[in-house]
Design a protein around this motif. Structure first.
Motif, PDB file in Angstrom:
ATOM      1  N   VAL A 114     -31.537 -29.220  23.737  1.00 39.65           N
ATOM      2  CA  VAL A 114     -31.338 -30.588  23.239  1.00 39.65           C
ATOM      3  C   VAL A 114     -29.871 -30.770  22.880  1.00 39.65           C
ATOM      4  O   VAL A 114     -29.087 -29.815  22.930  1.00 39.65           O
ATOM      5  N   ASP A 115     -29.485 -32.000  22.489  1.00 36.24           N
ATOM      6  CA  ASP A 115     -28.101 -32.222  22.081  1.00 36.24           C
ATOM      7  C   ASP A 115     -27.857 -31.625  20.694  1.00 36.24           C
ATOM      8  O   ASP A 115     -28.785 -31.162  20.023  1.00 36.24           O
ATOM      9  N   PHE A 116     -26.601 -31.633  20.251  1.00 41.35           N
ATOM     10  CA  PHE A 116     -26.237 -30.966  19.008  1.00 41.35           C
ATOM     11  C   PHE A 116     -26.997 -31.532  17.810  1.00 41.35           C
ATOM     12  O   PHE A 116     -27.537 -30.775  16.994  1.00 41.35           O
ATOM     13  N   ALA A 117     -27.023 -32.853  17.684  1.00 45.01           N
ATOM     14  CA  ALA A 117     -27.674 -33.474  16.530  1.00 45.01           C
ATOM     15  C   ALA A 117     -29.160 -33.122  16.467  1.00 45.01           C
ATOM     16  O   ALA A 117     -29.692 -32.827  15.393  1.00 45.01           O
ATOM     17  N   SER A 118     -29.821 -33.112  17.621  1.00 40.98           N
ATOM     18  CA  SER A 118     -31.249 -32.785  17.661  1.00 40.98           C
ATOM     19  C   SER A 118     -31.487 -31.315  17.348  1.00 40.98           C
ATOM     20  O   SER A 118     -32.473 -30.961  16.683  1.00 40.98           O
ATOM     21  N   ALA A 119     -30.590 -30.454  17.828  1.00 41.64           N
ATOM     22  CA  ALA A 119     -30.715 -29.017  17.545  1.00 41.64           C
ATOM     23  C   ALA A 119     -30.580 -28.756  16.049  1.00 41.64           C
ATOM     24  O   ALA A 119     -31.366 -28.005  15.453  1.00 41.64           O
ATOM     25  N   LEU A 120     -29.596 -29.387  15.432  1.00 42.40           N
ATOM     26  CA  LEU A 120     -29.375 -29.219  13.992  1.00 42.40           C
ATOM     27  C   LEU A 120     -30.566 -29.741  13.204  1.00 42.40           C
ATOM     28  O   LEU A 120     -31.039 -29.097  12.253  1.00 42.40           O
ATOM     29  N   TYR A 149     -32.939 -16.233  27.173  1.00 42.96           N
ATOM     30  CA  TYR A 149     -33.234 -17.525  27.789  1.00 42.96           C
ATOM     31  C   TYR A 149     -32.274 -17.850  28.927  1.00 42.96           C
ATOM     32  O   TYR A 149     -32.503 -18.814  29.672  1.00 42.96           O
ATOM     33  N   ASN A 150     -31.180 -17.092  29.012  1.00 45.14           N
ATOM     34  CA  ASN A 150     -30.158 -17.342  30.031  1.00 45.14           C
ATOM     35  C   ASN A 150     -29.666 -18.786  29.973  1.00 45.14           C
ATOM     36  O   ASN A 150     -29.531 -19.469  30.984  1.00 45.14           O
ATOM     37  N   GLN A 151     -29.388 -19.242  28.741  1.00 43.25           N
ATOM     38  CA  GLN A 151     -28.935 -20.607  28.514  1.00 43.25           C
ATOM     39  C   GLN A 151     -27.793 -20.601  27.500  1.00 43.25           C
ATOM     40  O   GLN A 151     -27.795 -19.809  26.554  1.00 43.25           O
ATOM     41  N   TYR A 152     -26.829 -21.479  27.679  1.00 42.60           N
ATOM     42  CA  TYR A 152     -25.780 -21.644  26.676  1.00 42.60           C
ATOM     43  C   TYR A 152     -26.422 -22.226  25.406  1.00 42.60           C
ATOM     44  O   TYR A 152     -27.390 -22.987  25.485  1.00 42.60           O
ATOM     45  N   ALA A 153     -25.863 -21.887  24.243  1.00 38.81           N
ATOM     46  CA  ALA A 153     -26.448 -22.348  22.978  1.00 38.81           C
ATOM     47  C   ALA A 153     -25.386 -22.962  22.073  1.00 38.81           C
ATOM     48  O   ALA A 153     -24.249 -22.499  22.029  1.00 38.81           O
ATOM     49  N   TYR A 154     -25.780 -23.998  21.341  1.00 36.45           N
ATOM     50  CA  TYR A 154     -24.884 -24.595  20.348  1.00 36.45           C
ATOM     51  C   TYR A 154     -24.742 -23.652  19.152  1.00 36.45           C
ATOM     52  O   TYR A 154     -25.696 -22.960  18.765  1.00 36.45           O
ATOM     53  N   LEU A 155     -23.561 -23.662  18.549  1.00 38.19           N
ATOM     54  CA  LEU A 155     -23.305 -22.932  17.312  1.00 38.19           C
ATOM     55  C   LEU A 155     -23.071 -23.931  16.176  1.00 38.19           C
ATOM     56  O   LEU A 155     -22.713 -25.083  16.431  1.00 38.19           O
ATOM     57  N   GLY A 156     -23.255 -23.484  14.951  1.00 34.66           N
ATOM     58  CA  GLY A 156     -23.068 -24.356  13.795  1.00 34.66           C
ATOM     59  C   GLY A 156     -21.604 -24.506  13.428  1.00 34.66           C
ATOM     60  O   GLY A 156     -21.207 -24.228  12.287  1.00 34.66           O
ATOM     61  N   ILE A 157     -20.814 -24.958  14.371  1.00 33.08           N
ATOM     62  CA  ILE A 157     -19.364 -25.127  14.208  1.00 33.08           C
ATOM     63  C   ILE A 157     -18.955 -26.434  14.881  1.00 33.08           C
ATOM     64  O   ILE A 157     -19.429 -26.734  15.980  1.00 33.08           O
ATOM     65  N   LYS A 158     -18.076 -27.210  14.226  1.00 36.73           N
ATOM     66  CA  LYS A 158     -17.574 -28.443  14.827  1.00 36.73           C
ATOM     67  C   LYS A 158     -16.087 -28.593  14.544  1.00 36.73           C
ATOM     68  O   LYS A 158     -15.567 -28.057  13.563  1.00 36.73           O
ATOM     69  N   GLU A 159     -15.432 -29.351  15.401  1.00 35.10           N
ATOM     70  CA  GLU A 159     -14.010 -29.616  15.204  1.00 35.10           C
ATOM     71  C   GLU A 159     -13.826 -30.588  14.049  1.00 35.10           C
ATOM     72  O   GLU A 159     -14.541 -31.586  13.930  1.00 35.10           O
ATOM     73  N   GLY A 160     -12.864 -30.304  13.176  1.00 30.65           N
ATOM     74  CA  GLY A 160     -12.596 -31.160  12.039  1.00 30.65           C
ATOM     75  C   GLY A 160     -11.720 -32.339  12.404  1.00 30.65           C
ATOM     76  O   GLY A 160     -11.504 -32.651  13.588  1.00 30.65           O
ATOM     77  N   GLU A 161     -11.191 -33.009  11.389  1.00 32.40           N
ATOM     78  CA  GLU A 161     -10.344 -34.172  11.611  1.00 32.40           C
ATOM     79  C   GLU A 161      -9.036 -33.804  12.312  1.00 32.40           C
ATOM     80  O   GLU A 161      -8.495 -34.573  13.094  1.00 32.40           O
ATOM     81  N   ASP A 162      -8.536 -32.620  12.010  1.00 35.29           N
ATOM     82  CA  ASP A 162      -7.304 -32.146  12.660  1.00 35.29           C
ATOM     83  C   ASP A 162      -7.640 -31.512  13.999  1.00 35.29           C
ATOM     84  O   ASP A 162      -8.517 -30.652  14.087  1.00 35.29           O
ATOM     85  N   SER A 163      -6.968 -31.924  15.046  1.00 33.01           N
ATOM     86  CA  SER A 163      -7.230 -31.433  16.393  1.00 33.01           C
ATOM     87  C   SER A 163      -7.074 -29.917  16.461  1.00 33.01           C
ATOM     88  O   SER A 163      -6.086 -29.353  15.997  1.00 33.01           O
ATOM     89  N   GLY A 164      -8.095 -29.262  17.009  1.00 36.93           N
ATOM     90  CA  GLY A 164      -8.041 -27.819  17.183  1.00 36.93           C
ATOM     91  C   GLY A 164      -8.471 -27.019  15.966  1.00 36.93           C
ATOM     92  O   GLY A 164      -8.562 -25.790  16.033  1.00 36.93           O
ATOM     93  N   GLN A 165      -8.785 -27.696  14.846  1.00 33.89           N
ATOM     94  CA  GLN A 165      -9.215 -27.011  13.634  1.00 33.89           C
ATOM     95  C   GLN A 165     -10.744 -27.065  13.548  1.00 33.89           C
ATOM     96  O   GLN A 165     -11.310 -28.096  13.210  1.00 33.89           O
ATOM     97  N   PHE A 166     -11.368 -25.949  13.878  1.00 35.90           N
ATOM     98  CA  PHE A 166     -12.838 -25.915  13.867  1.00 35.90           C
ATOM     99  C   PHE A 166     -13.348 -25.401  12.522  1.00 35.90           C
ATOM    100  O   PHE A 166     -12.764 -24.503  11.915  1.00 35.90           O
ATOM    101  N   LYS A 167     -14.474 -25.986  12.068  1.00 38.68           N
ATOM    102  CA  LYS A 167     -15.009 -25.657  10.757  1.00 38.68           C
ATOM    103  C   LYS A 167     -16.512 -25.409  10.820  1.00 38.68           C
ATOM    104  O   LYS A 167     -17.193 -25.855  11.744  1.00 38.68           O
TER     105      LYS A 167
END
Length: 216
Positions: A114-120, A149-167
């Motif tokens: 599913v998409d990120f929001a649905s997974a969360l 499952y041989n599938q890519y998976a979402y992680l509990g990490i997202k990019e913040g307001e500053d470009s390239g700064q993941f949180k």
């Protein structure tokens, strides 16, 4: 092993419920019922306006009678911890998928993409959160499910307001990373993070279907 643990924790939780369910003494909130009180040990602090003790002498509930006070305290801590763990295991079992344990975490997947929001939302509904590797050991544990499952998976990490700064999802900066070569390169257009089937990470758009893996 997990099933056995669930049975054991259920039994312990039942003990907690039994102790908590003892009848309360009328007029004194929190004290056991008259039928469960023995001995002549008085409780300090329960005094009326005249300064006299309220109610008859009281002692420990029968479920903890005979144990030293220090042991009662330790036992209570253990039971509370097990009760919390049981709650986590219930969330895991709701997913009915692949399960792994790493350190203090339990990882589980329902195999759905599913998409990120649905997974969360799916993880939070099960009393967990989207899996977030904090070190190499946890990354390898998550990779084990990804490979199953041989599938890519979402992680509990997202990019913040500053470009390239993941949180992390709690807003704290990421202190462990496993970026694939030349990643991240989304430049604010790819705000979510996925794990490849080799364990490396890639920044990706959040609306794509990816495997859901939760941690508890």
């Amino acid at each position: 092993m997990l099933s056995y643990s669930s049975y054991m924790l259920t039994a312990v939780a039942a003990l907690l419920v039994t102790c908590d369910a003892l009848p309360k003494y009328p007029g004194i909130p929190g004290l056991p019922g008259r039928d469960y009180l023995k001995g002549q040990t008085r409780l300090s602090g329960l005094r009326g306006a005249s300064g006299s003790l309220v109610g008859p002498p009281v002692k420990q509930p029968t479920c903890l009678q005979g144990l030293p006070n220090s042991l009662n305290t330790e036992l209570h801590k253990v039971l509370v911890n097990l009760k919390h763990r049981l709650s986590r295991l219930k969330g895991v079992l709701v997913l009915k998928g692949k399960i792994r344990e790493v350190g203090e975490k339990i990882l589980a997947s329902n195999g759905k993409k599913v998409d990120f929001a649905s997974a969360l939302a799916s993880c939070e509904d099960s009393r967990g959160t989207l899996t977030t590797p904090m070190n190499e050991e946890e990354n390898k544990a998550i990779l084990g499910i990804v490979k199953k499952y041989n599938q890519y998976a979402y992680l509990g990490i997202k990019e913040g307001e500053d470009s390239g700064q993941f949180k992390y999802l709690n807003g704290m900066p990421v202190n462990y990373t496993k970026w694939h070569q030349n990643e991240p390169n989304g430049k604010r257009t790819e705000k979510c993070v996925e794990m490849y089937t080799d364990g490396s990470w890639n920044d990706k758009k959040c609306n794509l279907p990816r495997l859901t893996i939760c941690e508890f």
